[in-house]
Each structure stands twice: as structure tokens, then as C-alpha cells.
Enzyme design. Structure first.
Site, PDB file in Angstrom:
ATOM      1  N   ASP A  70       0.804  -1.140  -0.016  1.00  0.00           N
ATOM      2  CA  ASP A  70       0.082  -0.017  -0.073  1.00  0.00           C
ATOM      3  C   ASP A  70       0.946   1.388   0.031  1.00  0.00           C
ATOM      4  OD1 ASP A  70      -2.577   1.367   0.289  1.00  0.00           O
ATOM      5  OD2 ASP A  70      -1.807   1.831   2.135  1.00  0.00           O
TER       6      ASP A  70
ATOM      7  N   THR B 140      -3.271   5.052  -3.796  1.00  0.00           N
ATOM      8  CA  THR B 140      -2.212   5.717  -3.001  1.00  0.00           C
ATOM      9  C   THR B 140      -1.046   5.839  -3.809  1.00  0.00           C
ATOM     10  OG1 THR B 140      -2.119   3.944  -1.620  1.00  0.00           O
ATOM     11  CG2 THR B 140      -3.195   5.765  -0.877  1.00  0.00           C
ATOM     12  N   THR B 141      -0.532   4.696  -4.403  1.00  0.00           N
ATOM     13  CA  THR B 141       0.578   4.592  -5.472  1.00  0.00           C
ATOM     14  C   THR B 141       0.638   5.584  -6.486  1.00  0.00           C
ATOM     15  OG1 THR B 141       0.574   2.292  -4.536  1.00  0.00           O
ATOM     16  CG2 THR B 141       2.335   2.754  -6.096  1.00  0.00           C
TER      17      THR B 141
ATOM     18  N   ASP C  71      -8.679  -1.054   2.084  1.00  0.00           N
ATOM     19  CA  ASP C  71      -8.775  -0.447   0.902  1.00  0.00           C
ATOM     20  C   ASP C  71      -9.833  -0.797   0.164  1.00  0.00           C
ATOM     21  OD1 ASP C  71      -6.242   0.907   1.364  1.00  0.00           O
ATOM     22  OD2 ASP C  71      -5.237   0.005  -0.442  1.00  0.00           O
TER      23      ASP C  71
HETATM   24  P1  ADP Z   1      -2.725   2.073  -5.756  1.00  0.00           P
HETATM   25  O1  ADP Z   1      -2.045   2.009  -4.201  1.00  0.00           O
HETATM   26  O2  ADP Z   1      -2.377   3.238  -6.518  1.00  0.00           O
HETATM   27  O3  ADP Z   1      -4.248   1.646  -5.595  1.00  0.00           O
HETATM   28  P2  ADP Z   1      -2.158  -0.718  -6.849  1.00  0.00           P
HETATM   29  O4  ADP Z   1      -1.036  -1.416  -6.556  1.00  0.00           O
HETATM   30  O5  ADP Z   1      -3.612  -0.964  -6.123  1.00  0.00           O
HETATM   31  O6  ADP Z   1      -2.165   0.948  -6.466  1.00  0.00           O
HETATM   32  O7  ADP Z   1      -2.511  -0.805  -8.154  1.00  0.00           O
HETATM   33  C1  ADP Z   1      -3.843  -0.131  -8.897  1.00  0.00           C
HETATM   34  C2  ADP Z   1      -3.748  -0.174 -10.494  1.00  0.00           C
HETATM   35  O8  ADP Z   1      -3.651  -1.550 -10.913  1.00  0.00           O
HETATM   36  C3  ADP Z   1      -4.702   0.594 -11.066  1.00  0.00           C
HETATM   37  O9  ADP Z   1      -4.279   1.423 -11.969  1.00  0.00           O
HETATM   38  C4  ADP Z   1      -5.476  -0.508 -11.493  1.00  0.00           C
HETATM   39  O10 ADP Z   1      -6.309  -0.035 -12.720  1.00  0.00           O
HETATM   40  C5  ADP Z   1      -4.704  -1.458 -11.795  1.00  0.00           C
HETATM   41  N1  ADP Z   1      -5.069  -2.733 -11.911  1.00  0.00           N
HETATM   42  C6  ADP Z   1      -5.814  -3.767 -10.880  1.00  0.00           C
HETATM   43  N2  ADP Z   1      -6.229  -4.677 -11.406  1.00  0.00           N
HETATM   44  C7  ADP Z   1      -5.811  -4.966 -12.485  1.00  0.00           C
HETATM   45  C8  ADP Z   1      -5.861  -6.102 -13.368  1.00  0.00           C
HETATM   46  N3  ADP Z   1      -6.514  -7.039 -13.215  1.00  0.00           N
HETATM   47  N4  ADP Z   1      -5.392  -5.769 -14.733  1.00  0.00           N
HETATM   48  C9  ADP Z   1      -4.834  -4.659 -15.027  1.00  0.00           C
HETATM   49  N5  ADP Z   1      -4.633  -3.639 -14.248  1.00  0.00           N
HETATM   50  C10 ADP Z   1      -5.023  -3.786 -13.016  1.00  0.00           C
HETATM   51 MG    MG Z   2      -4.976  -0.199  -4.998  1.00  0.00          MG
END
Ligand code: ADP
Ligand code: MG
Length: 555
Positions: free
Chosen positions: A59, A92-93, A389
Site C-alpha cells: 500500500d 495511493t501509489t 482499501d
Molecule cells: P494503488 O495504491 O494506486 O491503488 P495498486 O497497486 O492497487 O496501486 O494498483 C492499482 C492499479 O492497478 C490501477 O491502475 C488498476 O487499474 C490496476 N489494476 C488492478 N487490477 C488490474 C488487472 N486485473 N489488470 C490490469 N490492471 C489492474
Molecule cells: Mg490499490
């Protein structure tokens, strides 16, 4: 000519272009740390602090918080990650990456002598255009039946969870989270979802209680004889101590005749028996108290087939009250039926190697508890953060009820839109908006990089698809399964629109803020030792944003 001294001796000022560039470098360095955690194939970070606590997390906000960043400009990134976490809970990332990428794109302009105010103005314009476009592209889930809505929300939750440690079981947890959120209703009652962690077992052993569950409290002898399961019991909630009190501690008593001593002892016993009788007469079968319930009381209740638990945590007691419709009493006088709570089933049950008090089927239905199981402590901790989250996302989606395509699809589409828009603008601003548009591509690029795909190749395909004049390519994003591109919307990789809107807003604001700073003034005397570390870190620029060396951080 006398020298004019403006600032205290020893004050360090750095200003102008080098200062801006050094701030940008620091922010990029910070973003490099969280970069690899983005997306379903993102890696986790193990953070080991001074006290020896080990945290494993994916996270962004958690990592940023633990990083102990001292660089004044880079701290702004920590703040936006935190605010994204509290505003929407996810993304958040994303917000950190975007802010750093906006700055990175701005750097060549700054080095070439562009005034940062020009950049800021264009960035602000671009950000508001982007947000309008997101609102336009967002799809509403309003007006669907509850069942349909549930499955749609579960998709959003699954997308959030897919990037986490528990991503392997995302469907299982997504539906659990949706059930929990729907149970508590739309009001602002987040604390009504309890998450209890019980080490041991597997993730699949986690379960949802439609009500409250908490770990068995400390109990005295006699407890074993109490019944451990009731159907529709009346529940009495107290903030009263049920213990034999030595009354002579509270009052001074003078005796002239030793024979009177017995009356004092009797009085003590009478007081406690009186209290206990009142509890029993209320008809309650389960008695909970925030304060201690002693051995006398425990045995007394056991003899009358009543279950009791003392020293229940305040938060748990509040949730029991909300769930069962009872009211916490500060006295045992005058217990009327209205203040007693109830639930369908109360039982004390073994979960792993802990015993749990579980209140299931509560009438108000406004609470839910997720009992999380899993191996290592760090694992369960991270699972809790991930569920948090997901819970936030489902709540947001329920409230705002618009979603956009994830997997970089929305980012590519805005990027295309902004580039197109830039062509209609004359002057330098065109370049700046173009850079902003380019920066947005960091999300799909990073998703590819983290999954080991050829980012250039995938991005080219995506650009082609999004450039189709018919607009049918808009929902296309990175396909994590194959390394190509796919229709994210059709594949149910959904994110609430609010996540993106908030992320773009916050990232732009942070970038503009950092771009607007051209001077840092620091007086070493007014700073602690920590400040000095910051000062030397400032000078080092890139990679100098963290305190200490060799803590396993990428430098
Ligand atoms: P954050 O902390 O920003 O939420 P995450 O590590 O949760 O970061 O990553 C979120 C990103 O991953 C988003 O841009 C989301 O659209 C993408 N994402 C999540 N699941 C998938 C998937 N199954 N296929 C492609 N992209 C995905
Ligand atoms: Mg996320």
C-alpha cells in the site's frame, strides 16, 4: 559599504533553478521506491524500522508513512498519499507516481529556463480538462437491483484486491467486503466494520459475521460452567464493576465492638449480591461489562445459566450495542426491557486457537465483523490493510456510483484527449499540456514494467487503439494475464471514478506546489539533529531523500 545581514548567521539558503531541480530529483527518488508496487503484479516492500518491527506492504500510503522521509519537498508526496488514503482509500501509489511524473516531465523545461508559473498554469488547465473527461467517461451503476449492484461492487473490490498479497483469493474477499459494506448501510459508520485477526489457518478460513465478534475476555473460575450458546438471548451491556469490593477502603469505619465487624463484611456481600440479583432479574442471558466481572459474579451467573464477560474493549461494546439494539448502562438499577439488546444466535466458539464471542444475526444489522485468518502476523496485517482499501472503495463506489476502466485504460484515454486538445492551443502551453499528457502514461507503463512485459510495445498498441476515431478503443488497458492489451471494462477491471479524479487532482496540486517553490531557507541552529541529516540529504539530490543508509531501501 557596510554589509547588510538579513538572516541569522549560519542560515543556508539555496534558491533558483538548482533548488527546483533538486526538489524534483528528490520527489522522483521517492516515487522510485513505490514504483514497483503498482498493479496486480506489483512487488511488496518489507520495511524494517529502528525498533525492529517488520512491515510487509503493497500500500502506497503505508510505505510512504514508514519511509521516514526528511526532505522537505519530498514530504509533500507523503502528505498526498496520506490524504488520498483518507479521502478515497485506494490509489495511493498512483497519486505518488503521477505527481513525480508530472515533475519529471517539467524538469527539462525548468532546466531550459521556462518560468515555472507558465508550467503551473498549463498543468492546472490540463488537470481540469482531464477531470471533466473522466466524468464524461464514467459509467454509472445507479438504478440497478441490489443483486446486480452487489456483483458490480464486487468487481471494483476485486480490482483493488488484485494488486495485494491476498489477490489470489480476491473473489472470496471481494464478496465478503461487499456484504460487510452493504450490511452497515451508507452512513458514515466505518468503525462498524470490525476486522479481527486470528493467526493460524488459511485465508479461506476467514469468515464474515453479520454482527459482532470479539476475542474471549479474561475470565474467572466458574466460567466453564456457563452455557456457551443461546438462541435469541437478551443481552445486558454494562459499564459497571461486578466485583466484591472491600468497602472499608472507601470509607472510614470505627467499631467499638468486635462483634460488629461481621455486619461490615455482610454489607459488602449484600452490595454485590444486590447488584447481581438485579442483573439476573432483568432476564438477560448474556451480561457484558466494560469493567471487571469478578469470580464471585462469574460463579453466581454460572449457577443461573447466564453467560458473562468482563473487560470487553470499549469499541467492541459499542459495536455490540449498535448491533443488538441495547444500551450500555452505568448502573444496574432500573433495568428495563428496552435497554436490553438481542441477537439471533450468541455463541462462544473456537477459532484457530482462540475462543471468540460471536453475536450473529443482529436485528439492526448495522455492523459486520470480518474474522481474518492466515499464517504469519505480517501477512494478516497486510491482509487487513488490503481489506481496508477494498472496503473504502466499495463505500465510495456505493456513494458516487460511477466507475471507469482500470488497467491504465482511463489514463491512456485522458492522455490521448489532452494531446488532441493541445494541438488546438497556440504557444508554449501546447508543449506543457503535451508533457502532462505524456506523464499520465506512467500508469500503464508501470503496470507493464512490473509485470515484466515490454512496455514500449504495449503502449504503442494502446496508443493505436485509443486513437481509433470511432472511440471504441477507449476502454482498452493493459492485459495483465497475457501481456497484450484488452478491454478493461469488459474484463471488469473497474475503479470508482472518484479514485482517479482525486488522484489527478492531488497529484497536480502537489506538482504545482513543488514547482512554485524556488527557495529553501534553513537555519541549522533552529533545527534538531534530524534537520541536519535533512540538510546533507538536500545537497545530495537524487537518492538523498532518505535518512540513514543500508536499511534495505533502494537508493
Ligand atoms: P494503488 O495504491 O494506486 O491503488 P495498486 O497497486 O492497487 O496501486 O494498483 C492499482 C492499479 O492497478 C490501477 O491502475 C488498476 O487499474 C490496476 N489494476 C488492478 N487490477 C488490474 C488487472 N486485473 N489488470 C490490469 N490492471 C489492474
Ligand atoms: Mg490499490
Amino acid at each position: 559599504q557596510p554589509q547588510i545581514i538579513l538572516l541569522k548567521e549560519g542560515t543556508d539558503t539555496s534558491q533558483g533553478k538548482p533548488q527546483l531541480v533538486s526538489n524534483i530529483n528528490a520527489c522522483t527518488a521517492v516515487a522510485d521506491v513505490v514504483r514497483t508496487t503498482l498493479g496486480p503484479r506489483g512487488m511488496d516492500k518489507l520495511i524494517h524500522d529502528d525498533k525492529g518491527t517488520v512491515t510487509i506492504s503493497n500500500d502506497g500510503a503505508t510505505i510512504m508513512k514508514l519511509l521516514d522521509i526528511v526532505h522537505p519537498a519530498a514530504k509533500i508526496l507523503v502528505d498526498i498519499a496520506k490524504s488520498q488514503d483518507s479521502e478515497v482509500g485506494d490509489g495511493t501509489t498512483t497519486v505518488v507516481l503521477l505527481a513525480a511524473e508530472f515533475l519529471r516531465e517539467a524538469k527539462p523545461f525548468i532546466e531550459d529556463g521556462v518560468h515555472s508559473q507558465n508550467l503551473i498554469r498549463s498543468y492546472r488547465t490540463a488537470s481540469s480538462l482531464a477531470i471533466e473527461k473522466i466524468k464524461e467517461l464514467a459509467v454509472s451503476i445507479e438504478g440497478k437491483s441490489l443483486e446486480e449492484k452487489k456483483s458490480l461492487l464486487a468487481k471494483c473490490a476485486a480490482t483493488t484486491l488484485s494488486s495485494k498479497l491476498i489477490g489470489g483469493e480476491k473473489e472470496f474477499f471481494a464478496s465478503m467486503v461487499v456484504d460487510a459494506v452493504i450490511a452497515i448501510g451508507t452512513e458514515d459508520r466505518l468503525n462498524m466494520i470490525g476486522i479481527k485477526k486470528v493467526p493460524g489457518g488459511t485465508m479461506r478460513d476467514s469468515f464474515l459475521v453479520n454482527g459482532v465478534a470479539f476475542k474471549k475476555t479474561f475470565s474467572y473460575a466458574g466460567f466453564e460452567q456457563q452455557p456457551k450458546k443461546f438462541l435469541s438471548p437478551k443481552i445486558l451491556l454494562l459499564n459497571v464493576e461486578l466485583e466484591l469490593k472491600s468497602e472499608k477502603e472507601n470509607a472510614e469505619i470505627r467499631l467499638s465492638d468486635p462483634a460488629q465487624y461481621q455486619s461490615i463484611v455482610d454489607a459488602e456481600w449484600n452490595i454485590i449480591y444486590d447488584k447481581l440479583d438485579k442483573c439476573v432479574n432483568s432476564g438477560a442471558k448474556v451480561v457484558l461489562s466494560r469493567l471487571a466481572i469478578g469470580d464471585l459474579a462469574t460463579q453466581y451467573f454460572a449457577d443461573r445459566d447466564i453467560f458473562c464477560a468482563g473487560r470487553v474493549a470499549e469499541e467492541d461494546l459499542k459495536r455490540v450495542a449498535a448491533a443488538t439494539g441495547g444500551t450500555v448502562q452505568t448502573s444496574v438499577n432500573n433495568i428495563i426491557d428496552e435497554i436490553l439488546g438481542t441477537c439471533e444466535i450468541f455463541e462462544e466458539r473456537q477459532v484457530g486457537n482462540e475462543r471468540f464471542n460471536i453475536f450473529n444475526g443482529c436485528p439492526s444489522g448495522q455492523t459486520a465483523t470480518i474474522v481474518l485468518r492466515g499464517g504469519a502476523d505480517q501477512f494478516i496485517e497486510e491482509a487487513e490493510r488490503s481489506l481496508h482499501d477494498a472496503i473504502m472503495i466499495v463505500r465510495r463506489a456505493l456513494k458516487n456510483s460511477t466507475v471507469v476502466a482500470g488497467g491504465g485504460a482511463i489514463d491512456m484515454e485522458i492522455s490521448r484527449y489532452l494531446r488532441q486538445h493541445a494541438r488546438t492551443i497556440a504557444g508554449k502551453s501546447q508543449l506543457f499540456i503535451n508533457s502532462y499528457a505524456k506523464a499520465l502514461e506512467v500508469i500503464p507503463r508501470q503496470l507493464c514494467d512490473n509485470a515484466g512485459f515490454d512496455a514500449t510495445d504495449v503502449l504503442n498498441k494502446l496508443r493505436q487503439k485509443h486513437a481509433l476515431p470511432s472511440g471504441e478503443g477507449a476502454p482498452y488497458g493493459v492485459d495483465i494475464a497475457t501481456g497484450g492489451i484488452a478491454d478493461s471494462f469488459a474484463n471488469f477491471v473497474w475503479e470508482p471514478a472518484i479514485v482517479k479524479i482525486n488522484a489527478i487532482n492531488a497529484a497536480t496540486e502537489a506538482a504545482c506546489l513543488i514547482l512554485s517553490v524556488d527557495e529553501t531557507i534553513k537555519n541549522p541552529k533552529s533545527e534538531s539533529a534530524q534537520g541536519e541529516a535533512a540538510a546533507s540529504a538536500m545537497g545530495r539530490g537524487r537518492g538523498g531523500a532518505f535518512r540513514g543508509r543500508g536499511r534495505g531501501m533502494r537508493r
